[in-house]
Design a protein around this motif. Structure first.
Motif, PDB file in Angstrom:
ATOM      1  N   THR A  25       0.997  -1.218   0.068  1.00 36.50           N
ATOM      2  CA  THR A  25       0.278   0.148  -0.033  1.00 36.50           C
ATOM      3  C   THR A  25       1.047   0.869   0.078  1.00 36.50           C
ATOM      4  O   THR A  25       2.466   1.535   0.511  1.00 36.50           O
ATOM      5  CB  THR A  25      -0.897   0.106   0.900  1.00 36.50           C
ATOM      6  OG1 THR A  25       0.114   0.035   2.560  1.00 36.50           O
ATOM      7  CG2 THR A  25      -1.727  -0.777   1.244  1.00 36.50           C
ATOM      8  N   TRP A  31      -7.676   5.875   1.160  1.00 38.39           N
ATOM      9  CA  TRP A  31      -8.769   5.090   0.673  1.00 38.39           C
ATOM     10  C   TRP A  31     -10.507   5.590   0.343  1.00 38.39           C
ATOM     11  O   TRP A  31     -10.207   6.041   1.986  1.00 38.39           O
ATOM     12  CB  TRP A  31      -8.598   4.135   2.031  1.00 38.39           C
ATOM     13  CG  TRP A  31      -7.292   3.135   1.257  1.00 38.39           C
ATOM     14  CD1 TRP A  31      -6.151   3.331  -0.023  1.00 38.39           C
ATOM     15  CD2 TRP A  31      -6.087   2.694   1.503  1.00 38.39           C
ATOM     16  NE1 TRP A  31      -5.209   3.257  -0.033  1.00 38.39           N
ATOM     17  CE2 TRP A  31      -5.289   1.341   0.993  1.00 38.39           C
ATOM     18  CE3 TRP A  31      -7.098   1.387   3.231  1.00 38.39           C
ATOM     19  CZ2 TRP A  31      -4.344   0.773   1.616  1.00 38.39           C
ATOM     20  CZ3 TRP A  31      -6.012   0.749   3.211  1.00 38.39           C
ATOM     21  CH2 TRP A  31      -5.171   0.161   2.969  1.00 38.39           C
ATOM     22  N   HIS A  44      -4.490   2.096   8.153  1.00 37.97           N
ATOM     23  CA  HIS A  44      -3.772   3.540   6.842  1.00 37.97           C
ATOM     24  C   HIS A  44      -5.011   4.560   7.493  1.00 37.97           C
ATOM     25  O   HIS A  44      -5.987   5.070   7.767  1.00 37.97           O
ATOM     26  CB  HIS A  44      -4.792   2.737   5.644  1.00 37.97           C
ATOM     27  CG  HIS A  44      -4.231   4.059   4.541  1.00 37.97           C
ATOM     28  ND1 HIS A  44      -2.607   3.889   4.048  1.00 37.97           N
ATOM     29  CD2 HIS A  44      -4.111   4.990   3.789  1.00 37.97           C
ATOM     30  CE1 HIS A  44      -2.755   4.625   3.119  1.00 37.97           C
ATOM     31  NE2 HIS A  44      -3.794   5.437   2.718  1.00 37.97           N
ATOM     32  N   ARG A  47      -7.940   7.632   4.882  1.00 35.79           N
ATOM     33  CA  ARG A  47      -9.155   6.546   5.069  1.00 35.79           C
ATOM     34  C   ARG A  47     -10.540   7.526   5.231  1.00 35.79           C
ATOM     35  O   ARG A  47     -10.039   8.495   5.876  1.00 35.79           O
ATOM     36  CB  ARG A  47      -9.210   5.581   5.131  1.00 35.79           C
ATOM     37  CG  ARG A  47     -10.016   5.807   6.542  1.00 35.79           C
ATOM     38  CD  ARG A  47      -9.171   5.381   7.624  1.00 35.79           C
ATOM     39  NE  ARG A  47      -9.421   6.195   9.328  1.00 35.79           N
ATOM     40  CZ  ARG A  47      -9.114   7.398  10.075  1.00 35.79           C
ATOM     41  NH1 ARG A  47      -8.714   8.215   9.862  1.00 35.79           N
ATOM     42  NH2 ARG A  47      -9.546   7.390  11.115  1.00 35.79           N
TER      43      ARG A  47
END
Length: 120
Positions: A25, A31, A44, A47
């Motif tokens: 990633t 995301w 992450h 996001r």
């Protein structure tokens, strides 16, 4: 475009497959996910998931507007899933050799990527 894929045996949620796959990633990448990925904050930093309404309180106008804007971004992802279902690799039970599922899925993803880059 479909960039990376991961598969597992049987019926499993996408987020569970993601946690076990250790896919590479990029940290700067945003995301955008649906509510099924509630625990993605642990994996992450950048996001974006919709705000969920609780039983005790309803969503504010700003939260509803945010969810609507996020849905407008996510619709392209849902259209890609629709195109994969047209090939029937996701919509029906796969009855061929399990070893070849990943190969066939990636071939279909390549066809869809080609269509996306060369369409007007």
């Amino acid at each position: 475009m479909i960039i990376c894929t991961a598969f597992d045996k049987g019926r499993k949620h996408d987020f569970r497959i993601f946690k076990g796959s250790q896919l590479p990633t990029q940290l700067e990448q945003l995301w955008v996910a649906d509510r099924g990925y509630q625990g993605i904050a642990k994996f992450h930093a950048y996001r974006c998931t919709p705000v969920k309404k609780s039983r005790k309180r309803s969503l504010s106008k700003a939260e509803r507007q945010f969810n609507r804007q996020l849905a407008q971004v996510r619709i392209t992802v849902e259209h890609t899933f629709r195109k994969l279902k047209i090939f029937r690799i996701l919509s029906e039970r796969y009855r061929n050799r399990r070893k070849r599922f990943g190969l066939r899925f990636n071939l279909i993803a390549g066809l869809l990527n080609y269509e996306l880059t060369h369409s007007n």
